[in-house]
Scaffold this motif. Sequence first.
Motif, PDB file in Angstrom:
ATOM      1  N   ALA A   1       0.812  -1.214  -0.008  1.00 46.81           N
ATOM      2  CA  ALA A   1      -0.005   0.171  -0.090  1.00 46.81           C
ATOM      3  C   ALA A   1       0.705   1.269   0.070  1.00 46.81           C
ATOM      4  O   ALA A   1       0.485   2.121  -0.797  1.00 46.81           O
ATOM      5  N   PRO A   2       2.030   1.550   0.751  1.00 41.90           N
ATOM      6  CA  PRO A   2       2.822   2.529   0.773  1.00 41.90           C
ATOM      7  C   PRO A   2       3.016   2.949  -0.643  1.00 41.90           C
ATOM      8  O   PRO A   2       3.248   4.075  -1.127  1.00 41.90           O
ATOM      9  N   ALA A   3       3.839   1.916  -1.257  1.00 41.65           N
ATOM     10  CA  ALA A   3       4.306   2.091  -2.781  1.00 41.65           C
ATOM     11  C   ALA A   3       3.344   2.290  -3.696  1.00 41.65           C
ATOM     12  O   ALA A   3       3.523   3.312  -4.522  1.00 41.65           O
ATOM     13  N   THR A   4       2.116   1.979  -3.428  1.00 38.13           N
ATOM     14  CA  THR A   4       1.019   2.100  -4.476  1.00 38.13           C
ATOM     15  C   THR A   4       0.445   3.508  -4.184  1.00 38.13           C
ATOM     16  O   THR A   4       0.293   4.379  -5.192  1.00 38.13           O
ATOM     17  N   ALA A   5       0.201   3.901  -2.903  1.00 41.02           N
ATOM     18  CA  ALA A   5      -0.168   5.178  -2.439  1.00 41.02           C
ATOM     19  C   ALA A   5       0.572   6.419  -3.143  1.00 41.02           C
ATOM     20  O   ALA A   5       0.509   7.333  -3.741  1.00 41.02           O
ATOM     21  N   LEU A   6       2.066   6.301  -2.961  1.00 41.22           N
ATOM     22  CA  LEU A   6       3.063   7.050  -3.183  1.00 41.22           C
ATOM     23  C   LEU A   6       3.189   7.253  -4.813  1.00 41.22           C
ATOM     24  O   LEU A   6       3.222   8.312  -5.343  1.00 41.22           O
ATOM     25  N   GLY A   7       3.208   6.092  -5.231  1.00 42.38           N
ATOM     26  CA  GLY A   7       3.154   6.152  -6.861  1.00 42.38           C
ATOM     27  C   GLY A   7       1.773   6.702  -7.300  1.00 42.38           C
ATOM     28  O   GLY A   7       2.266   7.799  -8.419  1.00 42.38           O
ATOM     29  N   MET A   8       0.908   6.552  -6.919  1.00 41.61           N
ATOM     30  CA  MET A   8      -0.394   7.118  -7.400  1.00 41.61           C
ATOM     31  C   MET A   8      -0.361   8.904  -7.242  1.00 41.61           C
ATOM     32  O   MET A   8      -0.356   9.420  -7.997  1.00 41.61           O
ATOM     33  N   ALA A   9       0.264   9.126  -5.936  1.00 44.96           N
ATOM     34  CA  ALA A   9       0.272  10.700  -5.812  1.00 44.96           C
ATOM     35  C   ALA A   9       1.179  11.143  -6.499  1.00 44.96           C
ATOM     36  O   ALA A   9       1.144  12.386  -7.041  1.00 44.96           O
ATOM     37  N   ALA A  10       2.300  10.607  -6.700  1.00 48.36           N
ATOM     38  CA  ALA A  10       3.572  11.223  -7.539  1.00 48.36           C
ATOM     39  C   ALA A  10       3.198  11.344  -9.076  1.00 48.36           C
ATOM     40  O   ALA A  10       3.745  12.073  -9.860  1.00 48.36           O
ATOM     41  N   ALA A  11       2.296  10.510  -9.300  1.00 51.48           N
ATOM     42  CA  ALA A  11       1.741  10.764 -10.952  1.00 51.48           C
ATOM     43  C   ALA A  11       0.996  11.931 -11.002  1.00 51.48           C
ATOM     44  O   ALA A  11       0.646  12.343 -12.026  1.00 51.48           O
ATOM     45  N   ARG A  12       0.358  12.658 -10.000  1.00 48.74           N
ATOM     46  CA  ARG A  12      -0.319  13.874 -10.145  1.00 48.74           C
ATOM     47  C   ARG A  12       0.709  15.051  -9.732  1.00 48.74           C
ATOM     48  O   ARG A  12       1.331  15.116  -8.646  1.00 48.74           O
ATOM     49  N   PRO A  13       0.907  15.963 -10.712  1.00 46.92           N
ATOM     50  CA  PRO A  13       1.902  17.117 -10.571  1.00 46.92           C
ATOM     51  C   PRO A  13       1.759  17.936  -9.434  1.00 46.92           C
ATOM     52  O   PRO A  13       2.482  18.276  -8.746  1.00 46.92           O
ATOM     53  N   GLU A  14       0.380  18.083  -9.079  1.00 44.30           N
ATOM     54  CA  GLU A  14       0.036  19.153  -8.058  1.00 44.30           C
ATOM     55  C   GLU A  14       0.482  18.418  -6.752  1.00 44.30           C
ATOM     56  O   GLU A  14       0.437  19.238  -5.661  1.00 44.30           O
ATOM     57  N   ALA A  15       0.645  17.135  -6.654  1.00 43.34           N
ATOM     58  CA  ALA A  15       1.082  16.493  -5.308  1.00 43.34           C
ATOM     59  C   ALA A  15       2.492  17.213  -4.678  1.00 43.34           C
ATOM     60  O   ALA A  15       3.007  17.182  -3.485  1.00 43.34           O
ATOM     61  N   GLY A  16       3.163  17.394  -5.672  1.00 43.60           N
ATOM     62  CA  GLY A  16       4.706  17.986  -5.483  1.00 43.60           C
ATOM     63  C   GLY A  16       5.658  17.181  -5.083  1.00 43.60           C
ATOM     64  O   GLY A  16       6.820  17.577  -4.509  1.00 43.60           O
ATOM     65  N   LEU A  17       5.432  15.779  -5.443  1.00 44.03           N
ATOM     66  CA  LEU A  17       6.553  14.659  -5.071  1.00 44.03           C
ATOM     67  C   LEU A  17       7.299  14.535  -6.340  1.00 44.03           C
ATOM     68  O   LEU A  17       7.067  14.762  -7.419  1.00 44.03           O
TER      69      LEU A  17
END
Length: 194
Positions: free
Chosen positions: A116-132
């Motif tokens: 879950a952490p890898a999936t959540a970070l990967g999904m969030a990082a795919a959105r530019p507005e997340a700033g990751l």
Amino acid sequence: MINDFLLNLRDAYLRPRESARRIIAAAPDMSACVLMVTLGYLIQSVLSGLTFALAGLPPAPAGLAARALELLAQLFMFALLAQGAYALGARFGGRGARMQVAAAVAWHSLATSALAPATALGMAAARPEAGLPEGLALLLPFSVGVSIWMFAQFVAEAHGFTRLAPVIGATLVGFVALGFVALVAAGLIGGLLG
């Protein structure tokens, strides 16, 4: 008991067929399978929430109704995947009993909750507005790939298949078809509710 669980969880990633063999040998009944899926969902939810919080991202909707619907969706997906893996495997000569395949699929749900952490970070990082960092988006295909590989290993063990490549191919086709059905269902439900 907890130590045995943690060792089997480790083996789910390092020696997946052995891990699945232990779960299948324990002969869990359907209530134990539902419990594995439910625990997997709860662990996934907690780990995803913690990951979002630690990354400074807004949490996903967390109302009781939303969580209950997500759990129902997980249980529905379990039933669909277990039946599909059983039927498709049996069609191609698999020897797994329905409950053996259900146990393997339920164990997959619980074991992959650690992704879950890898999936959540990967999904969030795919959105530019997340700033990751953009590179974190690669965690998503990584976690999906590991999940598919584990699913194929578990189902191959349940059915007694020795060759993994055809099982991985069937798993990929099945997941794509399932994704299509889920998109159509979500569109229909959204149209009815919207």
